[in-house]
Motif scaffolding. Structure first.
Motif, mmCIF file in Angstrom:
data_model
loop_
_atom_site.group_PDB
_atom_site.id
_atom_site.type_symbol
_atom_site.label_atom_id
_atom_site.label_comp_id
_atom_site.label_asym_id
_atom_site.label_seq_id
_atom_site.Cartn_x
_atom_site.Cartn_y
_atom_site.Cartn_z
ATOM 1 N N ASN A 195 0.826 -1.212 0.000
ATOM 2 C CA ASN A 195 0.000 0.000 0.000
ATOM 3 C C ASN A 195 0.856 1.256 0.000
ATOM 4 O OD1 ASN A 195 -3.110 -0.284 0.208
ATOM 5 N ND2 ASN A 195 -2.274 -2.037 1.298
ATOM 6 N N GLY A 196 1.993 1.195 0.691
ATOM 7 C CA GLY A 196 2.916 2.331 0.669
ATOM 8 C C GLY A 196 3.411 2.598 -0.745
ATOM 9 N N LYS A 197 3.760 1.520 -1.437
ATOM 10 C CA LYS A 197 4.243 1.670 -2.824
ATOM 11 C C LYS A 197 3.103 2.152 -3.719
ATOM 12 C CE LYS A 197 7.917 -1.669 -2.308
ATOM 13 N NZ LYS A 197 8.205 -3.075 -2.221
ATOM 14 N N ARG A 198 1.905 1.645 -3.456
ATOM 15 C CA ARG A 198 0.745 2.011 -4.292
ATOM 16 C C ARG A 198 0.478 3.514 -4.241
ATOM 17 N NH1 ARG A 198 -4.155 3.036 -2.907
ATOM 18 N NH2 ARG A 198 -3.911 2.241 -0.802
ATOM 19 N N ILE A 199 0.659 4.125 -3.076
ATOM 20 C CA ILE A 199 0.389 5.574 -3.013
ATOM 21 C C ILE A 199 1.629 6.389 -3.401
ATOM 22 C CG2 ILE A 199 -1.422 5.290 -1.256
ATOM 23 C CD1 ILE A 199 0.640 6.828 0.643
ATOM 24 N N GLY A 200 2.695 5.688 -3.789
ATOM 25 C CA GLY A 200 3.864 6.391 -4.323
ATOM 26 C C GLY A 200 4.905 6.780 -3.294
ATOM 27 N N LEU A 201 4.862 6.175 -2.098
ATOM 28 C CA LEU A 201 5.922 6.482 -1.125
ATOM 29 C C LEU A 201 7.226 5.860 -1.615
ATOM 30 C CD1 LEU A 201 4.383 5.978 2.448
ATOM 31 C CD2 LEU A 201 4.801 8.096 1.230
ATOM 32 N N PRO A 202 8.307 6.638 -1.660
ATOM 33 C CA PRO A 202 9.579 6.061 -2.099
ATOM 34 C C PRO A 202 10.066 4.993 -1.123
ATOM 35 C CG PRO A 202 9.742 8.450 -1.763
ATOM 36 C CD PRO A 202 8.391 8.036 -1.280
ATOM 37 N N GLU A 203 10.810 4.010 -1.634
ATOM 38 C CA GLU A 203 11.255 2.899 -0.783
ATOM 39 C C GLU A 203 11.988 3.355 0.488
ATOM 40 O OE1 GLU A 203 13.478 -0.930 -2.026
ATOM 41 O OE2 GLU A 203 11.626 -0.800 -3.176
ATOM 42 N N PRO A 204 12.851 4.405 0.421
ATOM 43 C CA PRO A 204 13.540 4.814 1.656
ATOM 44 C C PRO A 204 12.595 5.310 2.754
ATOM 45 C CG PRO A 204 14.627 5.742 -0.271
ATOM 46 C CD PRO A 204 13.339 5.143 -0.746
ATOM 47 N N GLN A 205 11.330 5.547 2.414
ATOM 48 C CA GLN A 205 10.374 5.984 3.444
ATOM 49 C C GLN A 205 9.535 4.821 3.985
ATOM 50 O OE1 GLN A 205 9.826 10.070 1.084
ATOM 51 N NE2 GLN A 205 8.089 9.614 2.412
ATOM 52 N N LEU A 206 9.830 3.619 3.488
ATOM 53 C CA LEU A 206 9.101 2.435 3.962
ATOM 54 C C LEU A 206 10.079 1.549 4.720
ATOM 55 C CD1 LEU A 206 7.156 1.691 0.666
ATOM 56 C CD2 LEU A 206 6.152 2.505 2.804
ATOM 57 N N HIS A 207 9.816 1.340 5.994
ATOM 58 C CA HIS A 207 10.769 0.627 6.849
ATOM 59 C C HIS A 207 10.082 -0.594 7.457
ATOM 60 C CE1 HIS A 207 13.071 4.471 6.880
ATOM 61 N NE2 HIS A 207 11.853 4.987 6.872
ATOM 62 N N THR A 208 10.808 -1.682 7.525
ATOM 63 C CA THR A 208 10.180 -2.888 8.047
ATOM 64 C C THR A 208 11.157 -3.779 8.787
ATOM 65 O OG1 THR A 208 8.846 -4.796 7.472
ATOM 66 C CG2 THR A 208 10.554 -4.207 5.912
ATOM 67 N N GLU A 209 10.606 -4.606 9.653
ATOM 68 C CA GLU A 209 11.397 -5.653 10.282
ATOM 69 C C GLU A 209 10.527 -6.898 10.353
ATOM 70 O OE1 GLU A 209 12.807 -5.547 14.557
ATOM 71 O OE2 GLU A 209 14.677 -5.839 13.469
#
Ligand code: FES
Length: 316
Positions: free
Chosen positions: A202-216
């Motif tokens: 969903n983050g990618k779908r709304i166009g958030l750049p990868e460096p703004q998406l963080h996961t563990e």
């Protein structure tokens, strides 16, 4: 390694125990940043990673551990064998899930025990006055660790809890959550793989750049293994070649030949086993390396990843 002693052990939710660990010799523990984890050497063969979830400036470390019904020994050891005053060895904190240092708004998604690394992140954000929102999912309120603490520290309009049992089993409507997320926001997600994948998609779908998406990731991804095939690994140092059979991992093949690599999760989550890949095409099955790192074919996690090519040349 650092020798610590269990100074307190309490249940903080259904099947979740919370441990306070203090240094055995009274020394000062290494500093850490939100998102960090430590490794616990539970037995000579069992080493597990747990996120630090206590106050950032405390003189002790805190972790919370969910009893996993599919436990391969780690969580059941913590629940059943670690007691008040138990001694154990831990690693220094390591951070694979850091909070970005800018002042952008932060939106957190946590499911189940995935709340643990998020707790100190929220503490830091609140202290810095950053715009902070948390979506916290659990099956029931009694399974939601640290819920009361969050309700006390976060403004009510910043904390969104979703209990699936109260919604007839329906999961959080993640696309709707993203309608309220601005393009300068950083999104942090921790929980089961499917939950993480949904938030990231969903983050990618709304166009958030990868460096703004963080996961563990706390759990390995499922991979179809029926088409697994035999391949070879060659070591740069000795030139020795070993055959990895269809149902063995690179790691176990190396261990069978007295070549030992430090490991922890053995599921492709923690990155402890990462080694250099000099030649060959890996079939990456971990959740530790980024998409870019996987595409570059410069590293591999031998605990779970395999080969697409007939041979991999390993930098060991
Ligand atoms: S041991 Fe954790 S990724 Fe391989």
């Amino acid at each position: 390694m650092i020798t610590v002693v269990v100074k307190a052990k309490t249940m903080v939710a259904e099947n979740v125990c919370h441990l306070v660990l203090e240094p055995m010799d009274g020394s000062t523990l290494p500093r850490w940043e939100p998102g960090a984890h430590i490794q616990l050497q539970l037995t000579p063969d069992i080493n597990r990673s747990y996120s630090l979830c206590g106050a950032l400036n405390a003189s002790h470390y805190e972790i919370a551990v969910l009893r996993d019904p599919m436990s391969r020994g780690g969580s059941s050891f913590v629940h059943d064998k670690l007691n008040l005053n138990s001694e154990l060895q831990i690693s220094e904190p390591k951070n694979l899930f850091p909070l970005n240092s800018q002042i952008n708004p932060c939106v957190f998604f946590a499911a189940g025990i995935g709340i643990t690394p998020i707790i100190p992140m929220i503490e830091r954000c609140m202290n810095e006055g950053r715009s902070t929102v948390l979506y916290y999912c659990a099956r029931t309120p009694s399974e939601a660790a640290f819920l009361h603490q969050l309700q006390v520290t976060m403004p009510t309009d910043a904390l969104h809890v979703h209990f699936t049992q109260e919604h007839e089993g329906k999961r959080l409507d993640i696309p709707t959550c993203f309608k309220h997320i601005t393009h300068e926001s950083h999104v942090y997600v921790c929980g089961p793989s499917r939950f993480i994948d949904d938030v990231m998609a969903n983050g990618k779908r709304i166009g958030l750049p990868e460096p703004q998406l963080h996961t563990e990731y706390f759990a390995a991804m499922h991979h179809e293994t029926s088409a697994d095939h035999e391949f070879e690994v060659q070591l740069v140092s000795s030139g020795a070649i070993y055959t990895v059979s269809q149902d063995e991992s690179i790691l176990s093949t190396l261990e069978d030949n007295d070549i030992f690599i430090p490991v922890s999760c053995e599921e492709g989550i923690c990155g402890t086993c990462v080694i250099g890949l000099v030649e060959g095409e890996a079939d990456h099955r971990d959740v530790y390396l980024s998409d870019e790192e996987k595409a570059s074919m410069k590293h591999i996690t031998p605990c779970c990843s395999r080969a697409r090519s007939k041979r991999l040349v390993l930098d060991i």
